[in-house]
Design a protein around this motif. Structure first.
Motif, mmCIF file in Angstrom:
data_model
loop_
_atom_site.group_PDB
_atom_site.id
_atom_site.type_symbol
_atom_site.label_atom_id
_atom_site.label_comp_id
_atom_site.label_asym_id
_atom_site.label_seq_id
_atom_site.Cartn_x
_atom_site.Cartn_y
_atom_site.Cartn_z
ATOM 1 N N VAL B 12 19.549 7.773 30.112
ATOM 2 C CA VAL B 12 18.611 8.814 28.897
ATOM 3 C C VAL B 12 19.161 9.099 27.256
ATOM 4 O O VAL B 12 18.979 8.724 26.211
ATOM 5 C CB VAL B 12 17.607 10.186 29.489
ATOM 6 C CG1 VAL B 12 17.139 10.696 28.592
ATOM 7 C CG2 VAL B 12 17.014 9.620 30.424
ATOM 8 N N LEU B 13 20.794 9.589 27.837
ATOM 9 C CA LEU B 13 21.337 10.473 25.902
ATOM 10 C C LEU B 13 21.914 8.588 25.838
ATOM 11 O O LEU B 13 22.454 9.129 24.764
ATOM 12 C CB LEU B 13 22.974 11.332 27.135
ATOM 13 C CG LEU B 13 21.619 12.453 27.458
ATOM 14 C CD1 LEU B 13 23.201 13.504 28.185
ATOM 15 C CD2 LEU B 13 21.387 13.361 26.701
ATOM 16 N N ALA B 14 22.555 7.775 26.230
ATOM 17 C CA ALA B 14 22.804 6.852 25.637
ATOM 18 C C ALA B 14 21.945 6.039 25.063
ATOM 19 O O ALA B 14 21.903 5.546 23.807
ATOM 20 C CB ALA B 14 23.161 5.664 27.186
ATOM 21 N N VAL B 15 20.660 5.724 25.685
ATOM 22 C CA VAL B 15 19.416 5.661 25.224
ATOM 23 C C VAL B 15 19.075 5.822 23.552
ATOM 24 O O VAL B 15 18.704 5.925 22.361
ATOM 25 C CB VAL B 15 18.398 5.287 25.605
ATOM 26 C CG1 VAL B 15 16.863 5.206 24.851
ATOM 27 C CG2 VAL B 15 18.396 4.748 26.747
ATOM 28 N N LEU B 16 19.066 7.918 23.506
ATOM 29 C CA LEU B 16 18.886 8.674 23.128
ATOM 30 C C LEU B 16 19.820 8.496 21.932
ATOM 31 O O LEU B 16 19.328 8.170 20.320
ATOM 32 C CB LEU B 16 19.036 9.639 23.373
ATOM 33 C CG LEU B 16 18.557 11.154 22.331
ATOM 34 C CD1 LEU B 16 16.761 11.335 21.947
ATOM 35 C CD2 LEU B 16 18.344 12.309 23.699
ATOM 36 N N THR B 17 21.216 8.108 22.263
ATOM 37 C CA THR B 17 21.613 8.097 21.489
ATOM 38 C C THR B 17 21.532 6.595 20.432
ATOM 39 O O THR B 17 21.979 6.655 18.634
ATOM 40 C CB THR B 17 22.988 7.994 21.594
ATOM 41 O OG1 THR B 17 23.407 9.560 22.344
ATOM 42 C CG2 THR B 17 25.173 8.080 20.762
ATOM 43 N N ALA B 18 21.313 5.717 20.749
ATOM 44 C CA ALA B 18 21.229 4.602 20.220
ATOM 45 C C ALA B 18 19.796 4.527 19.646
ATOM 46 O O ALA B 18 20.039 3.398 18.216
ATOM 47 C CB ALA B 18 21.123 3.442 20.922
ATOM 48 N N ALA B 19 19.360 5.158 19.854
ATOM 49 C CA ALA B 19 17.811 5.197 19.053
ATOM 50 C C ALA B 19 17.864 5.770 18.065
ATOM 51 O O ALA B 19 18.083 5.619 16.352
ATOM 52 C CB ALA B 19 16.708 6.332 19.928
ATOM 53 N N VAL B 20 18.879 6.979 17.690
ATOM 54 C CA VAL B 20 19.037 7.856 16.514
ATOM 55 C C VAL B 20 20.567 7.028 15.509
ATOM 56 O O VAL B 20 19.911 7.397 14.476
ATOM 57 C CB VAL B 20 19.824 8.861 16.940
ATOM 58 C CG1 VAL B 20 20.337 9.872 15.880
ATOM 59 C CG2 VAL B 20 18.847 10.561 17.594
ATOM 60 N N VAL B 21 21.202 6.618 16.255
ATOM 61 C CA VAL B 21 22.057 5.658 15.598
ATOM 62 C C VAL B 21 21.574 3.590 14.742
ATOM 63 O O VAL B 21 21.475 4.257 13.820
ATOM 64 C CB VAL B 21 23.075 4.831 15.743
ATOM 65 C CG1 VAL B 21 23.959 4.175 15.140
ATOM 66 C CG2 VAL B 21 23.655 6.570 15.898
ATOM 67 N N LEU B 22 20.288 3.673 15.678
ATOM 68 C CA LEU B 22 19.961 1.906 15.030
ATOM 69 C C LEU B 22 18.184 2.589 14.880
ATOM 70 O O LEU B 22 17.740 1.602 14.286
ATOM 71 C CB LEU B 22 19.964 1.407 16.739
ATOM 72 C CG LEU B 22 21.504 1.256 16.805
ATOM 73 C CD1 LEU B 22 20.941 0.487 18.182
ATOM 74 C CD2 LEU B 22 21.895 0.345 15.494
ATOM 75 N N TRP B 23 17.916 3.450 14.178
ATOM 76 C CA TRP B 23 16.651 3.265 14.121
ATOM 77 C C TRP B 23 16.565 3.328 12.535
ATOM 78 O O TRP B 23 17.279 3.533 11.635
ATOM 79 C CB TRP B 23 16.124 5.320 14.311
ATOM 80 C CG TRP B 23 14.971 5.505 14.102
ATOM 81 C CD1 TRP B 23 14.048 5.743 12.842
ATOM 82 C CD2 TRP B 23 13.338 5.562 15.307
ATOM 83 N NE1 TRP B 23 12.741 5.724 13.519
ATOM 84 C CE2 TRP B 23 12.341 5.539 14.081
ATOM 85 C CE3 TRP B 23 13.839 5.544 16.443
ATOM 86 C CZ2 TRP B 23 11.321 5.417 14.772
ATOM 87 C CZ3 TRP B 23 12.148 4.876 17.042
ATOM 88 C CH2 TRP B 23 10.737 5.212 16.761
#
Lengths: 365, 485
Positions: B12-23
């Protein structure tokens, strides 16, 4: 346990029955204060001991500990040093001490009270030579409109949301990344660990103003300009956060992690299951630092945010103080109250963990 | 097999990080002819800059859109950062203290001449600018010696006086009355009046301050100029504050403080809203030196204050009685990296026309516009101000209006500051600028804090000498990074 040092002490036994994982955590927790921990598992007795501390001694890790896997019930017997009772202060001394403490606390509250009361006055009242501390009239006639002016007129309501999203995202993700990196630096062995850690520490020596142009250029190349990423991504990990968490994680005994490894845990499971709960106070303290840092951040958002709809609260408050022309102190104080409120709430929620976190990282194993 | 809780949390945290960076980032407001128009100011100033200037230019120029952006005071940092990335505003507001440095660093586009050598600014446009500002506009940049910005305003310092305190004094002391202040006053008149108007209670505590002003660079620069001082050598390569005029200025300020007891310096720099201005607004100060920007503030927050403003006093007669008024200035410029430079230049010229200059005065009344035809017009003699809420006038004004009958007490003095002095033929108003002006003014503040401190025993020439040495040291260091050609 500084109070033990040099005092005449004897031992007191306290027996508790806990789950094995609890024993591990409890033993870790009492290392600094217990004389010994005795764990009984299936009739076999394992004792960890530590000699009474001499003056100036630091607590040592108990030896002869055999750690047991989760799911096994056992009993643990802690032997505590009994500290001779000390005579407390008399009632008069206590009253004086309390009065002094309350007086100091009140003096610290005074600026906040002034801020809130000024936020409910009219402009004329603030500059009037005969103004009292309280706004004139009954409370329902005070100028609550100043808050509407700040929230709607100065768009602080919109900026509030931006600040909140940025601060919450930064706090959650930075807490996770810093703790993970701290765990790696403290407990994992890999090539170049010391050099990388030294470089990480070195970033703490440089004020942001020195490197903001370079950071801005990099952020620009990555597309992190005038968006939420610009406010969050550069702070997903920090030199201070990693250093802080590394200090906290280094207090976790290696033997605890060895027990986990024997149980077949992966490195991430070790972090999540054993390290994270143990260093939770430190994570909470870091969360407060991170939240406050993000919430109050002015310089970086000023540079990277261009559009009005993406500004953060400090930028909005700064706009209320811009120029030397017409100043509305009540509106500015209303804005200051609004910007301070979440910080007070966050600190009150995490207060206990914050204090423990500070204390924890001040003690070495 | 169920995934472990730790695996889920990590995922979950990895996906959240990726979402913030790649949005994907939302596109900023762009368009074929969308001008980026940047100012600093407070929210209510949108009523002028956005609603009248941005929308007004769009209405006058079909096909052009204006993307208006307002920032806080530290806008210069943003300009620097943008320039480092090769971008900039099509129209930008900047201070004159930043102007020469920005032009020298190639951050601004030349306005008076096009790349092909044709002249852009007309004689009428240049003639409308107050004389003391015109010479300051010419500076060196990558496109040669020319005009890289046009002035929006000209904010002078003035002498505010509380008419009620003077009237009360004259009633109580008919044998030694204080005249109504005027532009004909000299230092001696100012000092005498301040001494007379100072009122103390039975225990010797000051009830009414004779004179007050914030202790920062501008009052010193004013007295320094009135004593005949010049800040910089003509080529700007040396600082001259340690001249006899500097000693005169410092000793004049200290005499009012120590010998007369009419001035109690608050050694805290220029404080807006918490400094000497509050005491004046509360009727506790008789004479007060401050800028034109205070007037609308007092009119709104202290409506019962009976005051007027006149030009600053002249220097002492023994030094020629020179009239000098320190002033600030805000400019409009076009970034060297502007996406639409020709449209930007067109908007800058539009902004400095008399109509827009009058709009500025009519709404904000911070400083007189830098346009002589606007200042000379009838529209300059009264303003409408800005209502807090146009739908509910009962809520009062954000910027107080100036009715015609208040013109004499509030704004007439401004015209005198830009009119040639009959005695010398020179315009009293001057804008202190130099390549190291910011550093010099910081040194002046440090010097004043030391010299005006009660415990100081050092003579004026000593503190001035040290300040000048410090500035020269900074200038020498500056030579190495090319700030002095």
């Amino acid at each position: 346990m500084a109070g033990v040092a040099g005092a005449a002490v004897d031992l007191v036994a306290e027996e508790v029955v806990v789950a094995a994982a609890g024993v591990a955590a409890a033993a870790t927790a009492v290392v600094g204060v217990a004389a010994a921990v005795e764990v009984v598992v299936g009739g076999a007795r394992v004792v960890a001991t530590r000699p009474p501390a001499a003056a100036g001694d630091r607590p040592s890790t108990p030896r002869n500990v055999t750690w047991i896997g989760p799911g096994t019930c056992c009993s643990a017997r802690f032997l505590w040093y009994r500290v001779p009772a000390m005579r407390g202060p008399g009632p008069i001394q206590r009253a004086v001490a309390h009065l002094a403490v309350y007086a100091i606390a009140l003096s610290m509250l005074a600026p906040f009270a002034w801020m809130v009361l000024t936020s409910l006055k009219t402009d004329q009242e603030v500059l009037s030579g005969t103004a009292s501390a309280l706004p004139s009239g009954p409370p329902w006639r005070w100028r609550w409109q100043n808050y509407t002016d700040a929230l709607v007129g100065a768009r602080l309501g919109e900026y509030y949301l931006n600040s909140l999203v940025a601060a919450v995202l930064t706090t959650i993700l930075a807490g996770f990344h810093n703790a993970l990196a701290g765990f790696a630096f403290a407990k994992m062995r890999f090539r170049g660990r010391r050099v990388i850690f030294a470089v990480t520490i070195a970033t703490m020596m440089m004020p942001v103003q020195v490197c903001f142009i370079f950071a801005y250029l990099i952020a620009g190349r990555l597309g992190f300009i005038d968006n939420m990423q610009a406010l969050v991504v550069p702070f997903l990990a920090s030199g201070f956060g990693i250093f802080y968490m590394r200090q906290a994680v280094s207090l976790v005994p290696d033997s605890l992690l060895d027990a986990g490894r024997i149980d077949g845990m992966t490195d991430f499971e070790l972090f999540w299951t054993l390290v994270r709960p143990t260093v939770w106070p430190a994570i909470s303290a870091l969360a407060i630092f991170t939240f406050v840092g993000s919430w109050n951040s002015f310089f970086w958002p000023l540079i990277v945010i261009d559009s009005a709809g993406r500004k953060t609260l400090p930028l909005g408050v700064a706009e209320l103080a811009t120029g030397r022309l017409v100043l509305s102190w009540p509106t500015r104080m209303a804005a200051a109250t609004l910007i301070t409120l979440p910080l007070i709430i966050v600190f009150m929620v995490f207060q206990r963990a914050f204090v423990r976190g500070i204390a924890l990282t001040g003690v070495k194993e | 097999m169920r995934p472990r809780r730790s695996t889920l949390a990590g995922a979950v945290l990895a996906v959240l990080t990726a979402a913030v960076v790649l949005w994907p980032a939302a596109d900023a407001v762009t368009g074929e002819r969308t001008l980026l128009f940047t100012v600093w100011g407070m929210p209510f100033e949108d009523l002028l800059f956005r609603d009248r200037y941005a929308r007004g230019f769009e209405a006058a120029h079909p096909g052009v859109r204006v993307n208006y952006q307002r920032y806080a005071d530290d806008i210069i940092m943003k300009y620097n950062a943008w320039h480092a990335r090769g971008r900039g505003a099509d129209v930008m507001r900047l201070r004159i203290t930043d102007y020469h440095g920005m032009a020298a660093r190639g951050m601004l586009r030349r306005l008076d001449m096009a790349d092909d050598g044709t002249t852009r600014l007309t004689d009428d446009e240049l003639a409308a600018i107050p004389r003391h500002l015109v010479s300051l506009l010419w500076t060196d940049g990558p496109q040669g010696h020319g005009v890289y910005a046009l002035p929006q305003d000209n904010a002078p310092y003035g002498l505010f006086y509380n008419a009620r305190i003077i009237r009360e004094h004259n009633r109580l002391h008919p044998d030694r009355p204080v005249e109504t202040p005027s532009g004909a006053w000299t230092w001696d008149d100012l000092r005498r009046a301040a001494r007379q108007l100072t009122r103390k209670d039975a225990r010797g505590n000051v009830e009414i301050r004779g004179i007050d002003f914030a202790v920062w660079s501008w009052p010193f620069l004013t007295f320094f100029a009135q004593a005949g001082g010049t800040l910089w050598t003509p080529d700007g390569s040396d600082c001259l504050i340690d001249s006899p005029a500097g000693v005169e200025a410092l000793e004049f300020m200290r005499a009012m403080s120590r010998e007369d007891g009419s001035f109690i310096p608050q050694l805290s720099g220029y404080l807006s809203g918490t400094g000497p201005d509050v005491l004046f607004a509360r009727g506790r100060t008789a004479l007060f030196l401050d800028g034109s920007w205070r007037i609308a503030d007092f009119d709104r927050n202290a409506p019962d204050l009976e005051y007027a403003v006149v030009p600053l006093p002249r220097g002492p007669e023994r030094l020629g009685g020179r009239a000098a008024v320190v002033s600030g200035c805000v400019l409009w410029a076009v970034s060297a990296n502007a996406a639409h430079p020709e449209d930007g230049i067109s908007m800058v010229r539009w902004l400095t026309r008399a109509e827009q200059a009058i709009d500025y005065w009519d709404t904000l009344r911070v400083a007189p516009p830098a346009n002589l035809s606007a200042i000379g017009s009838e529209a300059f003699r009264s303003t409408r101000g800005i209502l807090k809420d146009p739908s509910d006038p009962a809520l009062g004004y954000e910027v107080a209006p100036m009715p015609r009958e208040r013109f004499e007490s509030r704004a007439a003095w401004i015209i005198q500051t830009i009119t040639p002095d009959p005695l010398t033929g020179t315009v009293p108003a001057f804008v202190p600028v130099g390549r190291f002006q910011t550093e010099l003014e910081e040194e002046i503040v440090r010097m004043l804090n030391e010299y005006l401190n009660e415990s100081n025993t050092k003579p004026a020439h000593e503190v001035l000498g040290r300040a000048a040495r410090n500035v020269r040291a900074i200038m020498r260091r500056g030579e190495s990074d090319g700030r002095i050609p």
